[in-house]
Design a protein around this motif. Structure first.
Motif, PDB file in Angstrom:
ATOM      1  N   MET A  33       0.864  -1.186   0.000  1.00  0.00           N
ATOM      2  CA  MET A  33       0.000   0.000   0.000  1.00  0.00           C
ATOM      3  C   MET A  33       0.896   1.231   0.000  1.00  0.00           C
ATOM      4  O   MET A  33       1.939   1.229   0.642  1.00  0.00           O
ATOM      5  CB  MET A  33      -0.876  -0.020   1.257  1.00  0.00           C
ATOM      6  CG  MET A  33      -1.793   1.167   1.427  1.00  0.00           C
ATOM      7  SD  MET A  33      -2.848   0.964   2.892  1.00  0.00           S
ATOM      8  CE  MET A  33      -4.443   0.662   2.136  1.00  0.00           C
ATOM      9  N   VAL A  34       0.504   2.244  -0.736  1.00  0.00           N
ATOM     10  CA  VAL A  34       1.232   3.513  -0.658  1.00  0.00           C
ATOM     11  C   VAL A  34       0.299   4.540  -0.032  1.00  0.00           C
ATOM     12  O   VAL A  34      -0.922   4.347   0.013  1.00  0.00           O
ATOM     13  CB  VAL A  34       1.749   3.975  -2.043  1.00  0.00           C
ATOM     14  CG1 VAL A  34       2.755   2.971  -2.596  1.00  0.00           C
ATOM     15  CG2 VAL A  34       0.619   4.215  -3.014  1.00  0.00           C
ATOM     16  N   PHE A  35       0.900   5.604   0.492  1.00  0.00           N
ATOM     17  CA  PHE A  35       0.058   6.566   1.193  1.00  0.00           C
ATOM     18  C   PHE A  35       0.642   7.963   1.136  1.00  0.00           C
ATOM     19  O   PHE A  35       1.759   8.164   0.685  1.00  0.00           O
ATOM     20  CB  PHE A  35      -0.197   6.114   2.630  1.00  0.00           C
ATOM     21  CG  PHE A  35       0.953   6.277   3.600  1.00  0.00           C
ATOM     22  CD1 PHE A  35       2.078   5.474   3.530  1.00  0.00           C
ATOM     23  CD2 PHE A  35       0.890   7.226   4.606  1.00  0.00           C
ATOM     24  CE1 PHE A  35       3.124   5.606   4.434  1.00  0.00           C
ATOM     25  CE2 PHE A  35       1.930   7.383   5.525  1.00  0.00           C
ATOM     26  CZ  PHE A  35       3.047   6.566   5.433  1.00  0.00           C
ATOM     27  N   GLU A  36      -0.139   8.901   1.609  1.00  0.00           N
ATOM     28  CA  GLU A  36       0.294  10.292   1.738  1.00  0.00           C
ATOM     29  C   GLU A  36      -0.282  10.873   3.007  1.00  0.00           C
ATOM     30  O   GLU A  36      -1.328  10.438   3.485  1.00  0.00           O
ATOM     31  CB  GLU A  36      -0.192  11.138   0.549  1.00  0.00           C
ATOM     32  CG  GLU A  36       0.825  11.326  -0.543  1.00  0.00           C
ATOM     33  CD  GLU A  36       2.216  11.723  -0.087  1.00  0.00           C
ATOM     34  OE1 GLU A  36       2.333  12.589   0.796  1.00  0.00           O
ATOM     35  OE2 GLU A  36       3.195  11.168  -0.592  1.00  0.00           O
ATOM     36  N   MET A  37       0.414  11.845   3.522  1.00  0.00           N
ATOM     37  CA  MET A  37      -0.092  12.591   4.664  1.00  0.00           C
ATOM     38  C   MET A  37       0.102  14.074   4.364  1.00  0.00           C
ATOM     39  O   MET A  37       1.232  14.524   4.170  1.00  0.00           O
ATOM     40  CB  MET A  37       0.713  12.204   5.908  1.00  0.00           C
ATOM     41  CG  MET A  37       0.150  12.768   7.169  1.00  0.00           C
ATOM     42  SD  MET A  37      -1.400  11.967   7.599  1.00  0.00           S
ATOM     43  CE  MET A  37      -0.792  10.455   8.346  1.00  0.00           C
ATOM     44  N   HIS A  98      -4.167   9.754   2.662  1.00  0.00           N
ATOM     45  CA  HIS A  98      -4.544   8.945   1.500  1.00  0.00           C
ATOM     46  C   HIS A  98      -3.890   7.572   1.661  1.00  0.00           C
ATOM     47  O   HIS A  98      -2.692   7.514   1.934  1.00  0.00           O
ATOM     48  CB  HIS A  98      -4.002   9.554   0.207  1.00  0.00           C
ATOM     49  CG  HIS A  98      -4.607  10.868  -0.156  1.00  0.00           C
ATOM     50  ND1 HIS A  98      -4.183  12.059   0.392  1.00  0.00           N
ATOM     51  CD2 HIS A  98      -5.604  11.185  -1.021  1.00  0.00           C
ATOM     52  CE1 HIS A  98      -4.893  13.053  -0.125  1.00  0.00           C
ATOM     53  NE2 HIS A  98      -5.768  12.551  -0.984  1.00  0.00           N
ATOM     54  N   ASN A  99      -4.659   6.524   1.491  1.00  0.00           N
ATOM     55  CA  ASN A  99      -4.108   5.159   1.474  1.00  0.00           C
ATOM     56  C   ASN A  99      -4.592   4.488   0.202  1.00  0.00           C
ATOM     57  O   ASN A  99      -5.804   4.471  -0.065  1.00  0.00           O
ATOM     58  CB  ASN A  99      -4.651   4.341   2.656  1.00  0.00           C
ATOM     59  CG  ASN A  99      -3.917   4.634   3.951  1.00  0.00           C
ATOM     60  OD1 ASN A  99      -2.690   4.606   3.996  1.00  0.00           O
ATOM     61  ND2 ASN A  99      -4.666   4.924   5.002  1.00  0.00           N
ATOM     62  N   VAL A 100      -3.669   3.921  -0.572  1.00  0.00           N
ATOM     63  CA  VAL A 100      -4.085   3.262  -1.820  1.00  0.00           C
ATOM     64  C   VAL A 100      -3.385   1.913  -1.941  1.00  0.00           C
ATOM     65  O   VAL A 100      -2.149   1.832  -1.845  1.00  0.00           O
ATOM     66  CB  VAL A 100      -3.722   4.117  -3.061  1.00  0.00           C
ATOM     67  CG1 VAL A 100      -4.269   3.465  -4.328  1.00  0.00           C
ATOM     68  CG2 VAL A 100      -4.249   5.541  -2.929  1.00  0.00           C
TER      69      VAL A 100
END
Ligand SMILES: Cc1ncc(COP(=O)(O)O)c(C=O)c1O
Length: 313
Positions: A33-37, A98-100
């Motif tokens: 999983m990739v993500f953003e903060m 965001h979690n994808v």
């Protein structure tokens, strides 16, 4: 407050408590999983497009197709903020996560009659519990500890990809806490050069100049980028270079950066004082310049949240 927050989950808004992903999701099975903060200042997202560009760079490298364009992701993000706006009265800032992931693994497709889709979630979370407990550290500085757990070299798992395979960061955190409760882990690469913290980038100051590890074995933080720009505006030379624990031991000042905390001074390293062991003038002027840039006094805000989070030091 919590009952009202809504999470974007695969195109729909669901209550935070009901925002769940399958145990068969690739994120759970592989940390895939990739993500953003991102965070807001005065309810305005700070450099949202930078964060989304980094998210899409992470998606590209991991070959995860979110089935939506970056513009659609931005639109969904703004909609998530809009849907949650009643939950955040004036003065209460929040982070946007965001979690994808690739979605459930194909072996389990029979459980998903509509087929396998990527998992995309966006949520807003108040910053009081991230900032409140750390408010005093803007004045005392934190303790950085070089951990036995090192960074994973970029050739094995590229830290420029903001991913959820973060077991080694967790181990580093536990090691730092064993050294001293509330100490913050500082990692090195296989050559012993300082890389980054487990959720932050690292800077030191020596003789009026700024030094930070080059962008090779680290996550290239959005805040790091903003600080490098600020230094340029303030006429402070900034070098992206290899740094050793020796350099930190002999630094005048040091600090870490990340989206939520912005700039956090470090005054101790492996049990010894950095400089005179107090928050120094250059960290203070960078913090003031950062506060001015975002339109929020970041130290005062953390102090306000300390009271709201019910933290007593
Ligand atoms: C490993 C790591 N390094 C650095 C950072 C700082 O990046 P940013 O300033 O974009 O938050 C983070 C943020 O979560 C991180 O996880």
């Amino acid at each position: 407050m919590a009952e009202h927050r809504k999470v974007y989950l695969n195109g729909e808004f669901v209550s935070e408590q009901d925002a769940r992903i399958s145990i068969f999701d690739s994120a759970v099975m592989f940390g895939d999983m990739v993500f953003e903060m991102t965070r807001v200042y005065n309810h305005e997202p700070f450099r949202l497009r930078h964060h989304l560009e980094r998210l899409y760079a992470s998606l590209k490298v991991t070959e995860i197709d979110p089935e939506m364009s970056i513009d659609e992701m931005e639109e969904a993000t703004l909609k998530t903020i809009e849907v949650n706006k009643e939950c955040f009265p004036k003065g209460l800032d929040f982070q946007i996560m965001h979690n994808v992931s690739r979605g459930p693994l194909p072996n389990y497709v029979r459980l998903f009659p509509n087929g396998i889709k990527p998992t995309v979630t966006i949520n807003c979370w108040p910053l009081i519990w991230h900032l409140g407990p750390h408010a005093h550290e803007y004045e005392t500085g934190i303790h950085l500890v070089i951990t036995p757990q090192q960074s994973v070299p970029a050739r094995f798992l590229d830290p420029k990809v903001k991913n959820r395979s973060r077991l080694y960061y967790q181990i580093a955190n536990l090691q730092a806490e064993k050294f001293e409760k509330n100490a913050s882990a500082l990692l090195t690469d296989e050559n012993g050069f300082i890389t980054e913290g487990t959720g932050n980038n690292f800077f030191l100051i020596k003789d009026g100049e700024l030094f930070t590890p080059e962008g090779r074995n680290i996550l290239r933080g959005v805040t790091r980028g903003a600080v490098i720009e600020l230094a340029d505006e303030l006429g402070i030379p900034c070098h992206e270079t290899n740094l050793e624990p020796y350099d930190l031991a002999n630094a005048d000042e040091a600090f870490i950066t990340s989206t939520t905390i912005a700039i956090m001074p470090a005054t101790k390293f492996n049990g010894m004082e950095i400089g005179d062991g107090k928050v120094g003038p250059m960290v203070k002027s960078l913090t003031d310049a950062f506060s001015e840039m975002v339109g929020v006094d970041i130290v005062a805000q953390a102090k306000e949240y300390m009271e709201e989070a019910g933290v007593s030091i």
